[in-house]
Design an enzyme around this catalytic site. Sequence first.
Site, mmCIF file in Angstrom:
data_model
loop_
_atom_site.group_PDB
_atom_site.id
_atom_site.type_symbol
_atom_site.label_atom_id
_atom_site.label_comp_id
_atom_site.label_asym_id
_atom_site.label_seq_id
_atom_site.Cartn_x
_atom_site.Cartn_y
_atom_site.Cartn_z
ATOM 1 N N GLU A 102 -5.652 -4.980 10.404
ATOM 2 C CA GLU A 102 -4.586 -4.006 10.645
ATOM 3 C C GLU A 102 -4.855 -3.287 11.970
ATOM 4 O O GLU A 102 -5.607 -2.303 12.006
ATOM 5 C CB GLU A 102 -4.544 -2.970 9.521
ATOM 6 C CG GLU A 102 -4.177 -3.545 8.172
ATOM 7 C CD GLU A 102 -3.518 -2.496 7.281
ATOM 8 O OE1 GLU A 102 -2.403 -2.735 6.842
ATOM 9 O OE2 GLU A 102 -4.121 -1.438 7.058
ATOM 10 N N ASN A 121 0.878 -1.172 0.000
ATOM 11 C CA ASN A 121 0.000 0.000 0.000
ATOM 12 C C ASN A 121 0.915 1.221 0.000
ATOM 13 O O ASN A 121 1.512 1.549 1.023
ATOM 14 C CB ASN A 121 -0.882 -0.028 1.266
ATOM 15 C CG ASN A 121 -1.657 1.256 1.447
ATOM 16 O OD1 ASN A 121 -1.777 2.070 0.526
ATOM 17 N ND2 ASN A 121 -2.180 1.468 2.666
ATOM 18 N N TRP A 122 1.003 1.851 -1.165
ATOM 19 C CA TRP A 122 1.967 2.949 -1.295
ATOM 20 C C TRP A 122 1.493 4.253 -0.672
ATOM 21 O O TRP A 122 2.247 5.217 -0.617
ATOM 22 C CB TRP A 122 2.297 3.160 -2.773
ATOM 23 C CG TRP A 122 3.334 2.204 -3.274
ATOM 24 C CD1 TRP A 122 4.021 1.272 -2.549
ATOM 25 C CD2 TRP A 122 3.836 2.104 -4.616
ATOM 26 N NE1 TRP A 122 4.901 0.607 -3.344
ATOM 27 C CE2 TRP A 122 4.803 1.091 -4.627
ATOM 28 C CE3 TRP A 122 3.540 2.776 -5.807
ATOM 29 C CZ2 TRP A 122 5.501 0.735 -5.786
ATOM 30 C CZ3 TRP A 122 4.218 2.417 -6.966
ATOM 31 C CH2 TRP A 122 5.196 1.407 -6.949
ATOM 32 N N LYS A 123 0.227 4.343 -0.289
ATOM 33 C CA LYS A 123 -0.314 5.593 0.273
ATOM 34 C C LYS A 123 -0.002 6.747 -0.696
ATOM 35 O O LYS A 123 -0.051 6.544 -1.910
ATOM 36 C CB LYS A 123 0.247 5.808 1.684
ATOM 37 C CG LYS A 123 0.065 4.540 2.543
ATOM 38 C CD LYS A 123 0.295 4.725 4.000
ATOM 39 C CE LYS A 123 0.054 3.387 4.703
ATOM 40 N NZ LYS A 123 0.182 3.460 6.145
ATOM 41 N N HIS A 138 -9.426 1.543 4.935
ATOM 42 C CA HIS A 138 -8.132 1.659 5.624
ATOM 43 C C HIS A 138 -8.290 2.603 6.828
ATOM 44 O O HIS A 138 -9.041 3.573 6.767
ATOM 45 C CB HIS A 138 -7.076 2.194 4.652
ATOM 46 C CG HIS A 138 -5.699 2.124 5.215
ATOM 47 N ND1 HIS A 138 -5.223 3.069 6.105
ATOM 48 C CD2 HIS A 138 -4.713 1.210 5.066
ATOM 49 C CE1 HIS A 138 -3.986 2.733 6.459
ATOM 50 N NE2 HIS A 138 -3.659 1.609 5.843
ATOM 51 N N SER A 167 3.326 -2.436 10.321
ATOM 52 C CA SER A 167 4.776 -2.529 10.554
ATOM 53 C C SER A 167 5.365 -3.887 10.183
ATOM 54 O O SER A 167 6.223 -4.413 10.892
ATOM 55 C CB SER A 167 5.104 -2.154 12.012
ATOM 56 O OG SER A 167 4.754 -0.805 12.267
ATOM 57 N N GLY A 217 2.584 1.908 10.928
ATOM 58 C CA GLY A 217 3.596 2.966 10.855
ATOM 59 C C GLY A 217 4.282 3.256 12.180
ATOM 60 O O GLY A 217 4.871 4.323 12.362
ATOM 61 N N GLY A 259 2.804 -1.194 4.237
ATOM 62 C CA GLY A 259 2.922 0.221 3.888
ATOM 63 C C GLY A 259 4.387 0.574 3.652
ATOM 64 O O GLY A 259 4.934 0.351 2.573
ATOM 65 N N GLY A 260 5.032 1.092 4.682
ATOM 66 C CA GLY A 260 6.406 1.606 4.571
ATOM 67 C C GLY A 260 7.375 0.666 3.867
ATOM 68 O O GLY A 260 8.133 1.094 2.982
ATOM 69 N N GLU A 272 -6.514 4.901 7.936
ATOM 70 C CA GLU A 272 -6.249 6.330 7.665
ATOM 71 C C GLU A 272 -7.471 6.993 7.040
ATOM 72 O O GLU A 272 -7.762 8.163 7.310
ATOM 73 C CB GLU A 272 -4.996 6.469 6.779
ATOM 74 C CG GLU A 272 -3.735 6.213 7.589
ATOM 75 C CD GLU A 272 -2.567 5.671 6.786
ATOM 76 O OE1 GLU A 272 -2.568 5.750 5.553
ATOM 77 O OE2 GLU A 272 -1.624 5.143 7.439
HETATM 78 P P1 PGA Z 1 2.903 0.077 7.629
HETATM 79 O O1 PGA Z 1 1.457 0.397 7.012
HETATM 80 O O2 PGA Z 1 3.376 -1.219 7.022
HETATM 81 O O3 PGA Z 1 3.757 1.237 7.234
HETATM 82 O O4 PGA Z 1 2.720 -0.045 9.123
HETATM 83 C C1 PGA Z 1 0.511 -0.621 6.811
HETATM 84 C C2 PGA Z 1 -0.749 -0.054 6.211
HETATM 85 O O5 PGA Z 1 -1.115 1.086 6.524
HETATM 86 O O6 PGA Z 1 -1.413 -0.728 5.409
#
Ligand code: PGA
Length: 250
Positions: free
Chosen positions: A167, A10-12, A95, A213, A173, A234-235, A97
């Site tokens: 999640e 997930n590149w956001k 998600h 994470s 994050g 994500g990251g 966010e």
């Molecule tokens: P993260 O993000 O791997 O950076 O914790 C995961 C996500 O938001 O899907």
Amino acid sequence: MHRPVVIAGNWKMYKTGEQAKNFINELNPLIKNSFAFVYLAVPFTAIKPAAEQAKSGKITIGAQNMHDATEGAFTGEISASMLVEAGAKFVILGHSERRKIFNETDAFINKKMIRAVKEQLQPLLCVGETLADREQGRTAQVLETQLSGCLQDLDKNDLKKLIIAYEPVWAIGTNQTATPEIAQEAHLLCRKWLAGKYGEDFAQSVVIQYGGSVKPDNAAALLKMPDIDGLLIGGASLTVDSFSKIINSI
Ligand code: PGA
């Protein structure tokens, strides 16, 4: 039941179309022997170039959000058919966010789920509790509320391609990855809820990913758990090195 392993990035709000093409070009040869299905949820403007670049490999391109309406006066929004036209095959919905920063409710996410299914976009539905929920012993209740709210009015024929991502918000994050045991417990809870609503066979067929994470050094232990069928990253999906290491860790 044998479920596929699905590793999704997930590149956001990171990477342009050009950067996406270069990334896919570099990643493809590194993952060609992996038996995992590899998904990338890229920014809207990168969907078309990424989907074109991904044609020759095993990566499936998708989006990170959409609106539930087919069209209309919704400034700044995007529809399912627009995503499909650009080359998206799946869409992340719900998600944390989106829930937290953009105030998305289970009812709104449910409408998007219904639209995604109608337009043949594979839904990747995110659920997860906050730290306060967990500390107050409300994890099960929160997961059940999110699942029942987001999946309302959808029957199992609609949901043949459903992916769920557990999640925990406190793990996203933060480098506070859930332990494999904590994640497994939540995954089992989700699967039991699915079995109660749609039957055991259906529940056993649904891919449930863990996200929060995930890094190259913790991916394998998470994937060893019986109800963890994939990862949403994500990251660590932003560099070819870490994303390929995770994909190749199984
Ligand atoms: P993260 O993000 O791997 O950076 O914790 C995961 C996500 O938001 O899907």
